[in-house]
Scaffold this motif. Sequence first.
Motif, PDB file in Angstrom:
ATOM      1  N   LYS A 153      -0.479  -1.263   6.173  1.00  0.00           N
ATOM      2  CA  LYS A 153       0.425  -0.166   5.785  1.00  0.00           C
ATOM      3  C   LYS A 153       1.872  -0.545   6.111  1.00  0.00           C
ATOM      4  O   LYS A 153       2.778  -0.321   5.309  1.00  0.00           O
ATOM      5  N   TYR A 154       2.065  -1.137   7.269  1.00  0.00           N
ATOM      6  CA  TYR A 154       3.420  -1.520   7.700  1.00  0.00           C
ATOM      7  C   TYR A 154       3.990  -2.617   6.784  1.00  0.00           C
ATOM      8  O   TYR A 154       5.114  -2.515   6.296  1.00  0.00           O
ATOM      9  N   LEU A 155       3.170  -3.634   6.521  1.00  0.00           N
ATOM     10  CA  LEU A 155       3.628  -4.750   5.686  1.00  0.00           C
ATOM     11  C   LEU A 155       3.966  -4.284   4.270  1.00  0.00           C
ATOM     12  O   LEU A 155       4.929  -4.765   3.660  1.00  0.00           O
ATOM     13  N   SER A 156       3.157  -3.332   3.771  1.00  0.00           N
ATOM     14  CA  SER A 156       3.350  -2.894   2.376  1.00  0.00           C
ATOM     15  C   SER A 156       4.733  -2.291   2.164  1.00  0.00           C
ATOM     16  O   SER A 156       5.238  -2.269   1.052  1.00  0.00           O
ATOM     17  N   LYS A 157       5.354  -1.803   3.231  1.00  0.00           N
ATOM     18  CA  LYS A 157       6.687  -1.193   3.092  1.00  0.00           C
ATOM     19  C   LYS A 157       7.771  -2.264   2.994  1.00  0.00           C
ATOM     20  O   LYS A 157       8.888  -1.983   2.600  1.00  0.00           O
ATOM     21  N   ILE A 158       7.449  -3.484   3.358  1.00  0.00           N
ATOM     22  CA  ILE A 158       8.487  -4.523   3.461  1.00  0.00           C
ATOM     23  C   ILE A 158       8.308  -5.636   2.417  1.00  0.00           C
ATOM     24  O   ILE A 158       9.270  -6.086   1.821  1.00  0.00           O
ATOM     25  N   VAL A 159       7.056  -6.025   2.191  1.00  0.00           N
ATOM     26  CA  VAL A 159       6.832  -7.178   1.301  1.00  0.00           C
ATOM     27  C   VAL A 159       6.752  -6.715  -0.155  1.00  0.00           C
ATOM     28  O   VAL A 159       6.672  -5.514  -0.440  1.00  0.00           O
ATOM     29  N   ASN A 160       6.761  -7.674  -1.082  1.00  0.00           N
ATOM     30  CA  ASN A 160       6.629  -7.337  -2.503  1.00  0.00           C
ATOM     31  C   ASN A 160       5.175  -7.006  -2.828  1.00  0.00           C
ATOM     32  O   ASN A 160       4.857  -5.921  -3.283  1.00  0.00           O
ATOM     33  N   LYS A 161       4.281  -7.958  -2.528  1.00  0.00           N
ATOM     34  CA  LYS A 161       2.852  -7.744  -2.805  1.00  0.00           C
ATOM     35  C   LYS A 161       2.052  -8.214  -1.605  1.00  0.00           C
ATOM     36  O   LYS A 161       2.323  -9.274  -1.038  1.00  0.00           O
ATOM     37  N   LEU A 162       1.070  -7.397  -1.237  1.00  0.00           N
ATOM     38  CA  LEU A 162       0.203  -7.778  -0.103  1.00  0.00           C
ATOM     39  C   LEU A 162      -1.227  -7.951  -0.599  1.00  0.00           C
ATOM     40  O   LEU A 162      -1.811  -7.015  -1.167  1.00  0.00           O
ATOM     41  N   TYR A 163      -1.773  -9.150  -0.398  1.00  0.00           N
ATOM     42  CA  TYR A 163      -3.203  -9.375  -0.611  1.00  0.00           C
ATOM     43  C   TYR A 163      -3.861  -9.141   0.745  1.00  0.00           C
ATOM     44  O   TYR A 163      -3.531  -9.829   1.720  1.00  0.00           O
ATOM     45  N   PHE A 164      -4.751  -8.175   0.814  1.00  0.00           N
ATOM     46  CA  PHE A 164      -5.360  -7.813   2.095  1.00  0.00           C
ATOM     47  C   PHE A 164      -6.829  -8.239   2.066  1.00  0.00           C
ATOM     48  O   PHE A 164      -7.673  -7.579   1.464  1.00  0.00           O
ATOM     49  N   ASP A 176       0.299   1.065  -3.789  1.00  0.00           N
ATOM     50  CA  ASP A 176       0.614   0.413  -5.069  1.00  0.00           C
ATOM     51  C   ASP A 176       0.676  -1.107  -4.984  1.00  0.00           C
ATOM     52  O   ASP A 176       0.206  -1.802  -5.875  1.00  0.00           O
ATOM     53  N   ASN A 177       1.284  -1.621  -3.917  1.00  0.00           N
ATOM     54  CA  ASN A 177       1.491  -3.077  -3.859  1.00  0.00           C
ATOM     55  C   ASN A 177       0.467  -3.804  -2.978  1.00  0.00           C
ATOM     56  O   ASN A 177       0.704  -4.922  -2.547  1.00  0.00           O
ATOM     57  N   VAL A 178      -0.660  -3.125  -2.682  1.00  0.00           N
ATOM     58  CA  VAL A 178      -1.685  -3.779  -1.846  1.00  0.00           C
ATOM     59  C   VAL A 178      -2.960  -3.995  -2.655  1.00  0.00           C
ATOM     60  O   VAL A 178      -3.508  -3.041  -3.227  1.00  0.00           O
ATOM     61  N   GLU A 179      -3.401  -5.237  -2.694  1.00  0.00           N
ATOM     62  CA  GLU A 179      -4.687  -5.533  -3.359  1.00  0.00           C
ATOM     63  C   GLU A 179      -5.696  -5.902  -2.274  1.00  0.00           C
ATOM     64  O   GLU A 179      -5.502  -6.891  -1.560  1.00  0.00           O
ATOM     65  N   ILE A 180      -6.729  -5.083  -2.146  1.00  0.00           N
ATOM     66  CA  ILE A 180      -7.729  -5.366  -1.102  1.00  0.00           C
ATOM     67  C   ILE A 180      -8.791  -6.288  -1.676  1.00  0.00           C
ATOM     68  O   ILE A 180      -9.313  -6.062  -2.774  1.00  0.00           O
ATOM     69  N   ILE A 181      -9.094  -7.338  -0.932  1.00  0.00           N
ATOM     70  CA  ILE A 181     -10.085  -8.323  -1.391  1.00  0.00           C
ATOM     71  C   ILE A 181     -11.214  -8.359  -0.354  1.00  0.00           C
ATOM     72  O   ILE A 181     -10.957  -8.587   0.829  1.00  0.00           O
ATOM     73  N   TYR A 182     -12.448  -8.127  -0.817  1.00  0.00           N
ATOM     74  CA  TYR A 182     -13.603  -8.151   0.097  1.00  0.00           C
ATOM     75  C   TYR A 182     -14.398  -9.440  -0.108  1.00  0.00           C
ATOM     76  O   TYR A 182     -14.250 -10.118  -1.124  1.00  0.00           O
TER      77      TYR A 182
END
Length: 286
Positions: A153-164, A176-182
């Motif tokens: 949540k914290y990173l998503s406010k700062i980076v462009n796109k987060l792959y989690f 919006d900018n977080v893609e969760i990968i399992y």
Amino acid sequence: MYDLIIIGLGPAGINAGIYAKRSKLNVLLIEKETPGGKLNSINKIDNYLGAIDLTGPELATTFYKQIRALKPEIKLEEVIDIKEKDDFKEVITNKATYCSKTVIISSGSGQKKLQGFESIQNISYCALCDANLYENKDVVLIGNNFKAIEEAKYLSKIVNKLYFIYEGKKIDLKLDNVEIIYDEVVKDIKIENNLIKEVILKNSNLIVSGIFVSLGSGPSSSFAENLGITDEKGFITVNENQETTIPGIYACGDIVKKAVYQIINAASEGAIGAINAGKYIRNKSR
Ligand SMILES: Cc1cc2nc3c(=O)[nH]c(=O)nc-3n(C[C@H](O)[C@H](O)[C@H](O)COP(=O)(O)OP(=O)(O)OC[C@H]3O[C@@H](n4cnc5c(N)ncnc54)[C@H](O)[C@@H]3O)c2cc1C
């Protein structure tokens, strides 16, 4: 050949060093980061005798001053392996190999590293500390717990796109900018000119500028795994003399399997370990 090598300079290792120096042992202290260990990240010290209104870094500085006054030999290196030889131990760091009659392992606990990539320096284990370095860039976060979700949540406010990359059951996180990968595993990391360029997964590749890891914390004992003295979680079992099952190797502080993890018993165990290392050396030389 040293009499004693102490690995890790938290409260346990520093107090072991004080006892060793005062009993005239030829001792080498090895620390990979900041002397004082976890104290450096504690805001306010509770439950430690004599420490009234002290911050962790203040107590760490006092401890370090006390050992420095005894003029010990200190190396700022990371221990990566220990080898048992016939009559001595080899302690191998990222820079050199040292021989000693006895060893105290007081490496405490810390953030779990990304397995297989422990030596990569520019992986971040603290989103709060390093997120700003990746403003408007694409990064990956590898995590498995509640703290990792907070870091996402914290990173998503700062980076462009987060792959989690989440190692666990599906989580309810929609940004919006977080893609969760399992169900993924990091297979390789491509680095050019010391900059992270790409993370190779089992099923895809991610072009990213940074990697964050949040896999919880645990004992810092990977360098001792080959000795067969760590349990399945990485803790070391000792007796009342801080002796492990290997003669001449002692463990003290948070690395030990026990019920109470506090500064007071870490320091006490350091003293006991150093006293018994001295006895071991004297008995051997008789
Ligand atoms: C947030 C927080 C608050 C706390 N508050 C208190 C409190 O108020 N009162 C209290 O009594 N206790 C408190 N504790 C617990 C206390 O910090 C620990 O019990 C104590 O620091 C343990 O000391 P240690 O020397 O065993 O390990 P650590 O303090 O973890 O030190 C280990 C040292 O070993 C080094 N090291 C690790 N691996 C290697 C390696 N491979 N090579 C070389 N060096 C290495 C590390 O860099 C570190 O400096 C707190 C802990 C936390 C996390």
